[in-house]
Design an enzyme around this catalytic site. Sequence first.
Site, PDB file in Angstrom:
ATOM      1  N   ASP A   1       0.782  -1.249  -0.091  1.00 13.89           N
ATOM      2  CA  ASP A   1      -0.150   0.025  -0.088  1.00 13.89           C
ATOM      3  C   ASP A   1       1.037   1.381   0.002  1.00 13.89           C
ATOM      4  O   ASP A   1       1.965   1.067   0.586  1.00 13.89           O
ATOM      5  CB  ASP A   1      -0.755   0.034   1.245  1.00 13.89           C
ATOM      6  CG  ASP A   1      -2.101  -1.092   1.272  1.00 13.89           C
ATOM      7  OD1 ASP A   1      -2.449  -1.343  -0.047  1.00 13.89           O
ATOM      8  OD2 ASP A   1      -2.435  -1.437   2.337  1.00 13.89           O
TER       9      ASP A   1
ATOM     10  N   ASP B   1      -6.888  -1.408  -4.608  1.00 13.87           N
ATOM     11  CA  ASP B   1      -8.032  -1.123  -3.648  1.00 13.87           C
ATOM     12  C   ASP B   1      -8.999  -0.165  -4.245  1.00 13.87           C
ATOM     13  O   ASP B   1     -10.166  -0.329  -4.348  1.00 13.87           O
ATOM     14  CB  ASP B   1      -7.614  -0.490  -2.359  1.00 13.87           C
ATOM     15  CG  ASP B   1      -6.537  -1.870  -1.725  1.00 13.87           C
ATOM     16  OD1 ASP B   1      -6.700  -2.909  -1.710  1.00 13.87           O
ATOM     17  OD2 ASP B   1      -5.673  -1.347  -0.915  1.00 13.87           O
TER      18      ASP B   1
END
Length: 168
Positions: free
Chosen positions: A130, A148
């Site tokens: 991330d 995401d």
Amino acid sequence: MATKKKTFSSNSSSGSMTPWLGIAFIVILLDQLTKITILKLFHHREVMPVTEWFNLVLVYNPGAAFSFLANEGGWQRHFFTAIGIGAALYIVYLLKRHSGQRLFCWALALILGGAVGNVIDRLVHGKVVDFLDFHWRGTSFPAFNLADTAICIGAALFVLDELRRVNK
């Protein structure tokens, strides 16, 4: 001999899966390219402020969304990988059956690309990479990535498609 004229409605399963798989592939490609770039340029937890409300940061998520089950000792890697692969297979099946439903297939293609992007991370790194970090007035949101983002946009399109279908 008379021939029957074929008509296709927006609910038709006519059409090819190719465009939808192409969209999923583009999502996977962009997701992986951005992750490779971040992995090359950043050390773990290194932060680069971009604006007063947005940073780039390299963090790893061994769990699911919002680090759900992140501290469970490792079994979750295999669990979420299996869920991602199962979801991807089911989405391909749905794309094949409903390839003529444009909004529905856009949603599925984005979710497919995001799911596969995160599965690749779990297989290669053991956790999801991330790097997008938004914060506002002392509140920091969990870091996330392009996969995401595609999943969230796909989910929103799925809801929109369902609302449109119910209103007909």
